[in-house]
Design a protein around this motif. Structure first.
Motif, PDB file in Angstrom:
ATOM      1  N   UNK A 199      38.435  63.941  87.358  1.00  0.00           N
ATOM      2  CA  UNK A 199      39.591  63.785  88.225  1.00  0.00           C
ATOM      3  C   UNK A 199      39.610  64.826  89.337  1.00  0.00           C
ATOM      4  N   UNK A 200      39.107  66.022  89.053  1.00  0.00           N
ATOM      5  CA  UNK A 200      38.988  67.050  90.095  1.00  0.00           C
ATOM      6  C   UNK A 200      38.034  66.566  91.191  1.00  0.00           C
ATOM      7  N   UNK A 201      36.902  65.963  90.779  1.00  0.00           N
ATOM      8  CA  UNK A 201      35.941  65.435  91.756  1.00  0.00           C
ATOM      9  C   UNK A 201      36.532  64.261  92.524  1.00  0.00           C
ATOM     10  N   UNK A 202      37.238  63.384  91.839  1.00  0.00           N
ATOM     11  CA  UNK A 202      37.900  62.262  92.516  1.00  0.00           C
ATOM     12  C   UNK A 202      38.928  62.771  93.526  1.00  0.00           C
ATOM     13  N   UNK A 203      39.707  63.772  93.120  1.00  0.00           N
ATOM     14  CA  UNK A 203      40.728  64.327  94.004  1.00  0.00           C
ATOM     15  C   UNK A 203      40.104  64.915  95.260  1.00  0.00           C
ATOM     16  N   UNK A 204      38.976  65.616  95.111  1.00  0.00           N
ATOM     17  CA  UNK A 204      38.305  66.213  96.264  1.00  0.00           C
ATOM     18  C   UNK A 204      37.837  65.142  97.241  1.00  0.00           C
ATOM     19  N   UNK A 205      37.263  64.059  96.707  1.00  0.00           N
ATOM     20  CA  UNK A 205      36.768  62.989  97.569  1.00  0.00           C
ATOM     21  C   UNK A 205      37.912  62.245  98.245  1.00  0.00           C
ATOM     22  N   UNK A 206      38.970  61.993  97.520  1.00  0.00           N
ATOM     23  CA  UNK A 206      40.117  61.273  98.083  1.00  0.00           C
ATOM     24  C   UNK A 206      40.858  62.121  99.118  1.00  0.00           C
ATOM     25  N   UNK A 207      41.016  63.414  98.827  1.00  0.00           N
ATOM     26  CA  UNK A 207      41.720  64.308  99.756  1.00  0.00           C
ATOM     27  C   UNK A 207      40.975  64.460 101.075  1.00  0.00           C
ATOM     28  N   UNK A 208      39.647  64.292 101.043  1.00  0.00           N
ATOM     29  CA  UNK A 208      38.841  64.428 102.254  1.00  0.00           C
ATOM     30  C   UNK A 208      38.940  63.214 103.169  1.00  0.00           C
ATOM     31  N   UNK A 209      39.518  62.115 102.675  1.00  0.00           N
ATOM     32  CA  UNK A 209      39.637  60.902 103.475  1.00  0.00           C
ATOM     33  C   UNK A 209      40.649  61.081 104.596  1.00  0.00           C
ATOM     34  N   UNK A 210      40.352  60.493 105.739  1.00  0.00           N
ATOM     35  CA  UNK A 210      41.288  60.523 106.859  1.00  0.00           C
ATOM     36  C   UNK A 210      42.546  59.712 106.557  1.00  0.00           C
ATOM     37  N   UNK A 211      42.471  58.813 105.604  1.00  0.00           N
ATOM     38  CA  UNK A 211      43.627  57.984 105.286  1.00  0.00           C
ATOM     39  C   UNK A 211      44.621  58.675 104.369  1.00  0.00           C
ATOM     40  N   UNK A 212      44.173  59.697 103.649  1.00  0.00           N
ATOM     41  CA  UNK A 212      45.037  60.352 102.676  1.00  0.00           C
ATOM     42  C   UNK A 212      45.963  61.350 103.373  1.00  0.00           C
TER      43      UNK A 212
END
Length: 434
Positions: free
Chosen positions: A36-49
């Motif tokens: 979940x930490x890895x998922x959070x990092x990838x999702x937070x890096x999105x321009x849409x988030x």
């Protein structure tokens, strides 16, 4: 491990995303581990988030988004929060949440969810269900039998002999599997499995070969593969000792050529997704294929209904495409061409003393000055500092041009983690080196 100076717990993952921002979006990551930490990092890096929430999260995830004190299997409370906050996308990490029907409840409440329904999650929550699907749709896997009584299981194992594989049915957090190289070990595993309430086992033929993981973004019949990784399940060097939730991984797997990957998609991943549609339980989410390249071709060891852990920690840092764009496109039924760095990502898990039989909680962790990515798996913040709070505690991850360079880099950085109650394997990825 030697102790280093106290340092800030950081996440150094850097991702060069190329997605296009279409709308403001609040995103919820459900779970509290390294995956979940890895998922959070990838999702937070999105321009849409525009805002990230992590429920219940961990100390590393707290640096990426807002921590929400809701248990990851508390379906009612999680649904209420998502509705109240106006969550635009929920991404479910742990298998326990999926098996509890988290995706069903969120979807019914009008929340867009990337995660399978409780029925589709049976590909992981019931090993017998998964094996029956594979048998019916001719997806290559080990020969097997399912037993509901210890007497019948013991008789069959004695008839078959060893080596043989004993798998407890149901969710076992990556454990519950015994690769028995002798008859006594197999019989002990059966006794332990049936000593539990509702004991049931799947007994499989023993396979030999090279293991690898392939995880795909799936929506019904659409399957978009991510990059390959290799997990190391056994607790000790040289693949010795009992199975764990995973002691380390790396990506990509050099031995898995584009031709093997294409065959895996055609014979395993796409047929499984299509089979679930045919069975009336279409899958949406991360479909995990635990695979083995044997002398007789590709065989499925297991399917999981979520991103692998520790695979997420080495696959997602290599992704150059916008992760949110990719997920939403797949959910809209649109094929996606993902972009990846050619570099190798390598990681080792630092586990708590006594794992996997138990764990040592409350030991102080000191993190030195490291340039690695530090993913939190089982930690908690206290007034005294960061402390251990689970079996697998941290994962140290590096990104380099080659597997050999990443291997050396990761272990240099692992030495900087100071805690006399942690241990780790020293051979992650060595089998794939020249």
């Amino acid at each position: 491990m030697r102790k280093g100076p106290v340092g800030k717990v950081t996440n150094h993952v850097t991702m060069n995303h190329i997605g296009r921002k279409e709308a403001d979006m609040k995103i919820l990551v459900i779970g509290r581990g390294g995956r979940e930490h890895a998922l959070a990092a990838a999702l937070a890096a999105s321009e849409q988030c525009t805002q990230l929430f992590c429920a219940p999260g961990n100390p590393g995830m707290a640096r990426l988004g807002t921590i929400v004190p809701v248990g990851d299997s508390d379906v009612e409370a999680m649904t209420a929060f998502a509705v109240q906050e106006g969550i635009g996308l929920a991404v479910i990490g742990p298998e326990s949440a999926l098996a509890a029907g988290m995706a069903d409840a969120l979807t019914e409440a009008g929340i867009r969810v990337f995660g399978p329904t409780q029925a589709a999650a049976q590909v992981e929550s019931s090993k017998d269900f998964a094996k029956r699907i594979m048998e019916k749709y001719h997806i290559p896997t080990a020969a097997y039998r399912t037993f509901d009584t210890v007497e019948a299981a013991r008789a069959w194992v004695k008839e078959q002999g060893a080596p043989i594989v004993i798998k407890e049915d149901g969710l076992k957090a990556g454990k519950g599997v015994t690769v028995a190289m002798d008859l006594d070990t197999a019989l002990e595993a059966l006794d332990a499995a049936f000593a539990q309430e509702g004991g049931r086992v799947v007994i499989e033929e023993y396979l030999e070969g090279f293991e690898y993981s392939l995880i795909a973004l799936v929506h019904e019949g659409l399957v978009v593969p991510l990059e390959t990784a290799q997990d190391h399940k056994r607790v000790g060097d040289g693949d010795t000792g009992p199975n764990t939730g995973g002691m380390g991984s790396y990506s990509p797997v050099r031995r898995i050529t584009p031709e093997i990957l294409e065959e895996t998609m055609k014979t395993v991943m796409e047929p499984m997704a299509q089979a679930l549609v045919q069975e009336g339980v279409p899958f949406t989410g991360f479909l995990y294929g635990g695979l083995m390249l044997t002398k007789d071709g590709i065989k499925v060891i297991e399917f999981n209904a979520r991103f692998g852990d520790p695979e997420a920690e080495v696959i997602l840092p290599r992704l150059k495409s916008d992760f949110v764009d990719a997920i939403l496109s797949v959910m809209d039924g649109q094929p996606v061409q993902l972009q990846w760095t050619p570099k190798t990502c390598h990681g080792v898990v630092l586990a708590s003393e006594g794992y996997p039989a138990g764990s040592t909680k409350g030991a102080l962790i000191e993190i030195g000055d490291t340039d690695a990515s530090i993913f939190h798996m089982g930690t908690r913040s206290t007034d005294q500092g960061l402390k251990t709070d689970g079996g697998r505690v941290l994962m140290v991850v590096t990104l380099e041009d080659t597997l050999e360079q990443a291997f050396e880099h990761t272990y240099r950085e692992a030495e900087k983690i100071g805690c006399d109650k942690l241990f780790y394997r020293t051979d992650i990825g060595r089998k794939d080196m020249a």
